[in-house]
Design a protein around this motif. Structure first.
Motif, PDB file in Angstrom:
ATOM      1  N   TYR A  54       0.835  -1.200   0.000  1.00 27.57           N
ATOM      2  CA  TYR A  54       0.000   0.000   0.000  1.00 27.57           C
ATOM      3  C   TYR A  54       0.873   1.255   0.000  1.00 27.57           C
ATOM      4  N   SER A  96       1.028   3.924  -3.021  1.00 30.92           N
ATOM      5  CA  SER A  96       0.574   5.279  -2.686  1.00 30.92           C
ATOM      6  C   SER A  96       1.616   6.323  -3.054  1.00 30.92           C
ATOM      7  N   GLN A 139      -7.840   2.055  -2.612  1.00 32.56           N
ATOM      8  CA  GLN A 139      -8.668   2.551  -1.519  1.00 32.56           C
ATOM      9  C   GLN A 139      -9.014   1.428  -0.543  1.00 32.56           C
ATOM     10  N   ARG A 144      -6.010   0.797   1.550  1.00 33.55           N
ATOM     11  CA  ARG A 144      -5.893   1.859   2.554  1.00 33.55           C
ATOM     12  C   ARG A 144      -6.829   1.593   3.729  1.00 33.55           C
ATOM     13  N   GLN A 145      -8.075   1.265   3.402  1.00 31.65           N
ATOM     14  CA  GLN A 145      -9.057   1.047   4.457  1.00 31.65           C
ATOM     15  C   GLN A 145      -8.681  -0.150   5.331  1.00 31.65           C
ATOM     16  N   SER A 146      -8.196  -1.222   4.724  1.00 33.80           N
ATOM     17  CA  SER A 146      -7.823  -2.389   5.527  1.00 33.80           C
ATOM     18  C   SER A 146      -6.619  -2.087   6.420  1.00 33.80           C
ATOM     19  N   VAL A 147      -5.696  -1.248   5.946  1.00 36.27           N
ATOM     20  CA  VAL A 147      -4.562  -0.845   6.775  1.00 36.27           C
ATOM     21  C   VAL A 147      -5.057  -0.002   7.946  1.00 36.27           C
ATOM     22  N   LEU A 148      -5.953   0.952   7.679  1.00 35.02           N
ATOM     23  CA  LEU A 148      -6.490   1.799   8.745  1.00 35.02           C
ATOM     24  C   LEU A 148      -7.295   0.992   9.756  1.00 35.02           C
ATOM     25  N   ASP A 149      -8.052   0.012   9.263  1.00 35.59           N
ATOM     26  CA  ASP A 149      -8.868  -0.827  10.144  1.00 35.59           C
ATOM     27  C   ASP A 149      -8.030  -1.821  10.937  1.00 35.59           C
TER      28      ASP A 149
END
Length: 114
Positions: free
Chosen positions: A75, A79, A96, A99-104
């Motif tokens: 990611y 990016s 995207q 990104r979301q799985s990294v943030l979660d």
């Protein structure tokens, strides 16, 4: 003549090399229940084969961490080095989702291998 791509060349722990193979195999599988079964079957066969040549596989307890590290690395790489104007809508959506799985903090695989 031989062409070498040094994009992923690095010195790392051998368990990370295995995690890369598992990660990229999982990327080729379509989402759904069959994906988790396929990942688990691949992992089992892959590690069985690996253990024939190197029976020291105590690192298996950390393999999920190495796979998630690869996901974070991928990611971050995309990016930084991808030009969003050159990506398709599918590629932008995938980035995207990454990104979301990294943030979660969710597992890339959707299951635990260790």
């Amino acid at each position: 003549m031989t062409v070498l791509d040094f994009g992923d060349c690095e010195y790392h722990w051998f368990a990370y090399d295995l995690a890369i193979a598992i990660y990229h195999t999982a990327q080729t599988m379509k989402p759904g229940p069959e994906r988790i079964t396929g990942i688990q079957q691949f992992f089992s066969s892959f590690i069985d084969g690996y253990a024939r040549g190197n029976p020291e596989i105590t690192f298996i307890a950390q393999i999920d961490d190495f796979i998630n590290y690869r996901h974070l690395f991928s990611y971050a790489y995309h990016s930084v080095f991808s030009d969003p104007s050159q990506l398709s809508s599918g590629q932008l959506s995938y980035l995207q989702d990454m990104r979301q799985s990294v943030l979660d903090g969710s597992s890339f695989l959707g299951c635990s291998l260790s």
